[in-house]
Design a protein around this motif. Structure first.
Motif, short mmCIF file in Angstrom:
data_model
loop_
_atom_site.label_atom_id
_atom_site.label_comp_id
_atom_site.label_asym_id
_atom_site.label_seq_id
_atom_site.Cartn_x
_atom_site.Cartn_y
_atom_site.Cartn_z
N ARG A 1 -100.88 -8.06 -26.72
CA ARG A 1 -100.23 -7.49 -25.52
C ARG A 1 -101.24 -7.06 -24.47
O ARG A 1 -100.94 -7.06 -23.29
CB ARG A 1 -99.33 -6.33 -25.90
CG ARG A 1 -97.99 -6.76 -26.40
CD ARG A 1 -96.97 -5.61 -26.41
NE ARG A 1 -95.78 -6.04 -27.10
CZ ARG A 1 -95.58 -5.94 -28.40
NH1 ARG A 1 -96.50 -5.39 -29.17
NH2 ARG A 1 -94.46 -6.37 -28.94
N ARG B 1 -99.82 -11.17 -19.57
CA ARG B 1 -99.33 -10.89 -18.23
C ARG B 1 -97.87 -10.46 -18.38
O ARG B 1 -96.97 -11.28 -18.44
CB ARG B 1 -99.49 -12.11 -17.36
CG ARG B 1 -100.96 -12.53 -17.22
CD ARG B 1 -101.14 -13.77 -16.40
NE ARG B 1 -100.61 -13.63 -15.06
CZ ARG B 1 -101.20 -12.97 -14.05
NH1 ARG B 1 -102.38 -12.41 -14.24
NH2 ARG B 1 -100.63 -12.89 -12.87
N ARG B 2 -97.67 -9.15 -18.46
CA ARG B 2 -96.36 -8.60 -18.78
C ARG B 2 -95.34 -8.68 -17.64
O ARG B 2 -94.16 -8.44 -17.86
CB ARG B 2 -96.51 -7.18 -19.27
CG ARG B 2 -97.15 -7.16 -20.65
CD ARG B 2 -97.42 -5.78 -21.12
NE ARG B 2 -98.85 -5.57 -20.95
CZ ARG B 2 -99.48 -4.49 -21.29
NH1 ARG B 2 -98.84 -3.48 -21.79
NH2 ARG B 2 -100.78 -4.40 -21.13
N LYS B 3 -95.80 -9.02 -16.45
CA LYS B 3 -94.86 -9.12 -15.32
C LYS B 3 -94.32 -10.54 -15.16
O LYS B 3 -93.47 -10.78 -14.31
CB LYS B 3 -95.53 -8.64 -14.04
CG LYS B 3 -95.82 -7.16 -14.08
CD LYS B 3 -96.44 -6.67 -12.80
CE LYS B 3 -96.70 -5.17 -12.93
NZ LYS B 3 -97.38 -4.65 -11.77
N GLU B 4 -94.81 -11.47 -15.97
CA GLU B 4 -94.31 -12.85 -15.91
C GLU B 4 -92.91 -12.90 -16.54
O GLU B 4 -92.65 -12.22 -17.53
CB GLU B 4 -95.25 -13.80 -16.65
CG GLU B 4 -96.60 -13.97 -16.00
CD GLU B 4 -96.55 -14.68 -14.65
OE1 GLU B 4 -95.57 -15.43 -14.40
OE2 GLU B 4 -97.48 -14.49 -13.85
N PRO B 5 -92.01 -13.71 -15.96
CA PRO B 5 -90.63 -13.78 -16.48
C PRO B 5 -90.50 -14.02 -17.98
O PRO B 5 -89.67 -13.36 -18.63
CB PRO B 5 -90.00 -14.91 -15.67
CG PRO B 5 -90.76 -14.91 -14.37
CD PRO B 5 -92.18 -14.52 -14.76
N TYR C 1 -92.11 -12.91 -20.41
CA TYR C 1 -92.35 -11.69 -21.18
C TYR C 1 -91.03 -10.98 -21.45
O TYR C 1 -90.70 -10.63 -22.58
CB TYR C 1 -93.34 -10.77 -20.47
CG TYR C 1 -93.75 -9.58 -21.31
CD1 TYR C 1 -94.74 -9.70 -22.27
CD2 TYR C 1 -93.14 -8.35 -21.15
CE1 TYR C 1 -95.12 -8.62 -23.06
CE2 TYR C 1 -93.50 -7.26 -21.93
CZ TYR C 1 -94.49 -7.40 -22.88
OH TYR C 1 -94.86 -6.34 -23.67
N LYS C 2 -90.25 -10.79 -20.39
CA LYS C 2 -88.96 -10.11 -20.52
C LYS C 2 -87.93 -11.02 -21.18
O LYS C 2 -87.20 -10.61 -22.08
CB LYS C 2 -88.47 -9.64 -19.16
CG LYS C 2 -87.22 -8.83 -19.24
CD LYS C 2 -86.84 -8.21 -17.92
CE LYS C 2 -85.61 -7.34 -18.14
NZ LYS C 2 -85.23 -6.61 -16.97
N ASP D 1 -91.59 -7.27 -25.41
CA ASP D 1 -91.88 -5.83 -25.44
C ASP D 1 -91.36 -5.19 -26.73
O ASP D 1 -91.58 -4.02 -26.98
CB ASP D 1 -91.29 -5.13 -24.22
CG ASP D 1 -89.78 -5.33 -24.10
OD1 ASP D 1 -89.22 -6.24 -24.76
OD2 ASP D 1 -89.15 -4.59 -23.32
N LEU E 1 -98.37 -16.55 -19.79
CA LEU E 1 -98.49 -15.17 -20.27
C LEU E 1 -99.92 -14.74 -20.55
O LEU E 1 -100.19 -13.56 -20.68
CB LEU E 1 -97.67 -15.01 -21.55
CG LEU E 1 -96.15 -15.08 -21.41
CD1 LEU E 1 -95.50 -15.16 -22.78
CD2 LEU E 1 -95.63 -13.90 -20.62
N GLU F 1 -103.49 -13.63 -19.90
CA GLU F 1 -104.27 -13.04 -18.80
C GLU F 1 -105.51 -13.89 -18.59
O GLU F 1 -106.07 -14.45 -19.52
CB GLU F 1 -104.66 -11.60 -19.16
CG GLU F 1 -105.30 -10.84 -18.03
CD GLU F 1 -104.39 -10.69 -16.82
OE1 GLU F 1 -104.50 -11.50 -15.88
OE2 GLU F 1 -103.58 -9.75 -16.82
#
Length: 115
Positions: A55, A59-63, A65-66, A71, A90, A92
Motif C-alpha cells: 500500500r 497510487r491510492r487515488k487511481e480508480p 484502488y477503490k 483499502d 496502481l 507508484e
C-alpha cells in the motif's frame, strides 16, 4: 551494475528521475511498466528492497484502488501485489533498482542513495 527504472513517460517525477540518472552518466534499462508490468515476484522483490509494504507503493487515488476494494485491511501482501501487477496504474513511480537495492524517485534525488 545495471540500473533499471520503472518509468512512465507521462509522469513528471519519472521524467525528472530519468533525466537525473542520465545527468549522472547512467543510461538505465527503461521499463515502461504500464506496457510491461513487473511480475508478482519482481514487484515483491522491489517492495522488499525499498522496505515498503504494497500500500505504501500504491497510487491510492487511481480508480482501480477503490473499485477493487484495496483499502480492505484484510487483504494480504500477495493479494495487493497481484492487484498491482494486474492494474499497473496502481504502482507508484518511478522505481529505480540496482544490485538488489531499490528506491522510489519521490523526490527524484531519493534514488541517488542506491547508486
Amino acid at each position: 551494475m545495471t540500473v533499471r527504472i520503472y518509468h512512465n513517460p507521462r509522469c513528471s517525477k519519472s521524467r525528472q528521475t530519468l533525466a537525473l540518472l542520465q545527468d549522472k552518466g547512467i543510461e538505465p534499462d527503461v521499463v515502461e511498466y504500464l506496457k510491461t508490468p513487473p511480475s508478482a515476484a519482481e514487484l515483491d522483490r522491489l517492495l522488499t528492497a525499498m522496505g515498503m509494504a504494497p500500500r505504501e507503493a500504491m497510487r491510492r487515488k487511481e480508480p482501480p484502488y477503490k473499485e477493487l476494494g484495496l483499502d480492505n485491511p484484510s487483504l494480504d501482501r500477495a493479494a495487493l501485489i497481484k492487484a498491482m501487477v494486474e492494474n499497473p496504474v496502481l504502482i507508484e513511480r518511478p522505481i529505480v533498482a540496482k544490485d538488489g537495492k531499490a528506491a522510489l524517485g519521490r523526490p527524484p534525488e531519493a534514488v541517488l542513495g542506491i547508486l
